[in-house]
Design a protein around this motif. Structure first.
Motif: not given
Length: 69
Positions: A40-43, A46-47
């Motif tokens: 999942k893209k966070q800023g 990716y996480a």
């Protein structure tokens, strides 16, 4: 009418052993949960993230899942 059915293929890991039960009418069903991971893209990075998908199978499919999975 067989062409009108939707099919979905799920890939993941079991969160616990499949549970086989039967209805009052004697039909077998099997409940299990799949964990499906994705990035999942966070800023700008990716996480890791996880979806938990509850599934139910009936009949011979349920028996096969309980026996072999």
């Amino acid at each position: 009418m067989a062409n009108d059915l939707n099919r979905t293929a799920l890939l993941g890991r079991l969160t616990r052993d499949p549970e086989l039960k039967s209805t009052n009418g004697g039909q077998h069903f099997c409940r299990f949960t799949l964990a499906n991971g994705y990035k999942k893209k966070q800023g700008e990075s990716y996480a890791d993230a996880v979806n938990f998908i509850d599934c139910v199978a009936f009949g011979k499919t349920a028996e096969a899942i309980h026996k072999y999975v």
